[in-house]
Design an enzyme around this catalytic site. Structure first.
Site, PDB file in Angstrom:
ATOM      1  N   ASP A   6      -8.872  -5.499   1.544  1.00  0.00           N
ATOM      2  CA  ASP A   6     -10.025  -4.758   1.499  1.00  0.00           C
ATOM      3  C   ASP A   6     -10.857  -5.381   2.813  1.00  0.00           C
ATOM      4  OD1 ASP A   6     -12.530  -3.758   1.003  1.00  0.00           O
ATOM      5  OD2 ASP A   6     -12.883  -5.104  -0.642  1.00  0.00           O
ATOM      6  N   GLY A   8     -13.758  -5.269   4.885  1.00  0.00           N
ATOM      7  CA  GLY A   8     -15.235  -4.720   4.733  1.00  0.00           C
ATOM      8  C   GLY A   8     -15.867  -5.410   6.117  1.00  0.00           C
ATOM      9  N   ASN A   9     -17.135  -4.627   6.168  1.00  0.00           N
ATOM     10  CA  ASN A   9     -17.753  -5.082   7.596  1.00  0.00           C
ATOM     11  C   ASN A   9     -18.122  -6.585   7.732  1.00  0.00           C
ATOM     12  OD1 ASN A   9     -18.760  -2.294   8.603  1.00  0.00           O
ATOM     13  ND2 ASN A   9     -19.483  -2.235   6.444  1.00  0.00           N
ATOM     14  N   SER A  10     -18.180  -7.261   6.587  1.00  0.00           N
ATOM     15  CA  SER A  10     -18.480  -8.971   6.939  1.00  0.00           C
ATOM     16  C   SER A  10     -17.105  -9.673   6.516  1.00  0.00           C
ATOM     17  CB  SER A  10     -19.724  -9.387   6.139  1.00  0.00           C
ATOM     18  OG  SER A  10     -20.944  -8.630   6.349  1.00  0.00           O
ATOM     19  N   ARG A  11     -16.537  -9.251   5.487  1.00  0.00           N
ATOM     20  CA  ARG A  11     -15.563 -10.126   4.901  1.00  0.00           C
ATOM     21  C   ARG A  11     -14.078  -9.336   4.687  1.00  0.00           C
ATOM     22  NH1 ARG A  11     -16.912 -12.718  -0.724  1.00  0.00           N
ATOM     23  NH2 ARG A  11     -17.160 -10.690  -1.293  1.00  0.00           N
ATOM     24  N   LEU A  12     -13.082  -9.831   4.855  1.00  0.00           N
ATOM     25  CA  LEU A  12     -11.905  -9.591   4.647  1.00  0.00           C
ATOM     26  C   LEU A  12     -11.132 -10.186   3.184  1.00  0.00           C
ATOM     27  CD1 LEU A  12      -9.079  -8.119   5.647  1.00  0.00           C
ATOM     28  CD2 LEU A  12      -8.369 -10.275   6.900  1.00  0.00           C
ATOM     29  N   LYS A  13     -10.970  -9.341   2.219  1.00  0.00           N
ATOM     30  CA  LYS A  13     -10.773  -9.970   1.000  1.00  0.00           C
ATOM     31  C   LYS A  13      -9.164  -9.419   0.882  1.00  0.00           C
ATOM     32  CE  LYS A  13     -12.979 -10.566  -3.381  1.00  0.00           C
ATOM     33  NZ  LYS A  13     -14.193 -10.078  -4.220  1.00  0.00           N
ATOM     34  N   ALA A 104     -13.372   4.703   2.225  1.00  0.00           N
ATOM     35  CA  ALA A 104     -12.078   4.300   1.459  1.00  0.00           C
ATOM     36  C   ALA A 104     -12.544   3.231   0.435  1.00  0.00           C
ATOM     37  CB  ALA A 104     -11.043   3.906   2.531  1.00  0.00           C
ATOM     38  N   ASP A 105     -13.277   2.575   0.786  1.00  0.00           N
ATOM     39  CA  ASP A 105     -13.517   1.262   0.009  1.00  0.00           C
ATOM     40  C   ASP A 105     -14.192   1.730  -1.383  1.00  0.00           C
ATOM     41  OD1 ASP A 105     -15.699   1.897   1.532  1.00  0.00           O
ATOM     42  OD2 ASP A 105     -16.694  -0.114   1.674  1.00  0.00           O
TER      43      ASP A 105
END
Length: 267
Positions: A6, A8-13, A104-105
């Site tokens: 996942d 995201g704009n700030s984090r990679l999960k 998509a998220d």
């Protein structure tokens, strides 16, 4: 083993799904990195008990970031397939005018929430508090009729600090009647976020004739939780309802795992 991403704009999960393990095992707990720290992703891959076969992911951080993540995965012998929102997948019918325009998220998050439900369920309100806040509804018929996007709590705070001459990067308590600038900003942000949840809860109740169940996620939730729960309680009491949000740690990864498990359309 399939890696779940996942971006995201700030984090990679990240997490994993192992269809060959007993009961199709998942990671004990998802791991989150700064989205610019791909060395951390490489180190995490090296800790896995088995070499991954492939990866499934969603990326809203831009093409360059997606390519960099793909290169890191390839170095570990794993290719990734970036997914886009589909018109129909896992029972979720996408009501967007152009279905692939849906983030998509957001789509994977709704798939993850829907995968938790029995075949008969009430309307669902899915609220995610990240860089942006999104509020998406799923009807009892599994149709997504649409949703909201607004700046997340941190973005709201940053916009006031950087877009004005005298307002600070606020850190204050939420109050009904704030008595200093920090309180005023913190309370305004919490009110905006909580008000958006209440708005969509009311809209869902009116549309479907029953109160939506609320699921929340994202790093910004703790900041607005108290105000959101307070406003929901006050609003729900007028209808004899007690809306209580359920926090989910990684609904996007849950959705990716469900798609991987069932071979749903992901093109």
């Amino acid at each position: 083993m399939i890696i779940l991403i996942d971006s995201g704009n700030s984090r990679l999960k990240v997490g994993w799904f192992d269809p060959d393990a007993p009961q199709a095992a998942r990671e004990p707990a998802p791991v989150a990195f700064d989205n610019l720290d791909l060395d951390a992703l490489g180190r995490w891959l090296a800790t896995l008990p088995r070499r991954p076969q492939r990866a499934l992911g969603v990326n809203v951080a831009g093409l360059a970031r997606g390519q960099a993540i793909a290169a890191t995965l390839r170095a570990g012998g794993c290719d990734i397939r970036w997914l886009r929102a589909q018109p129909l997948a896992m029972g979720l019918r996408n009501g967007y005018r152009n279905p692939d325009q849906l983030g998509a998220d957001r789509w994977a998050c709704m798939v993850g929430v829907l995968a938790r439900q029995p075949s008969v369920h009430p309307p669902l309100l899915v609220a995610s508090f990240g860089t942006a806040t999104t509020l998406d509804t799923i009807g009892p018929d599994n149709v997504f009729p649409g949703g909201l996007i607004l700046p997340g709590p941190a973005m709201m705070r940053g916009a006031l600090a950087h877009g004005t001459a005298h307002l600070p990067l606020a850190d204050g308590l939420v109050a009904d009647y704030p008595i200093d600038t920090h309180q005023a900003i913190a309370s305004g942000i919490a009110a905006a976020q909580a008000g958006a949840i209440v708005r969509q809860w009311l809209a869902g109740r009116q549309r479907y004739g029953q109160a939506p169940e609320i699921y929340v996620a994202g790093g910004g939730w703790p900041e607005v939780r108290q105000e959101a729960e307070r406003l929901l309680a006050v609003t729900g009491a007028a209808f004899g309802a007690t809306p209580r949000p359920t926090y989910l740690d990684s609904p996007v990864l849950d959705g990716l795992a469900a798609l991987a498990a069932h071979g749903a359309p992901t093109a």
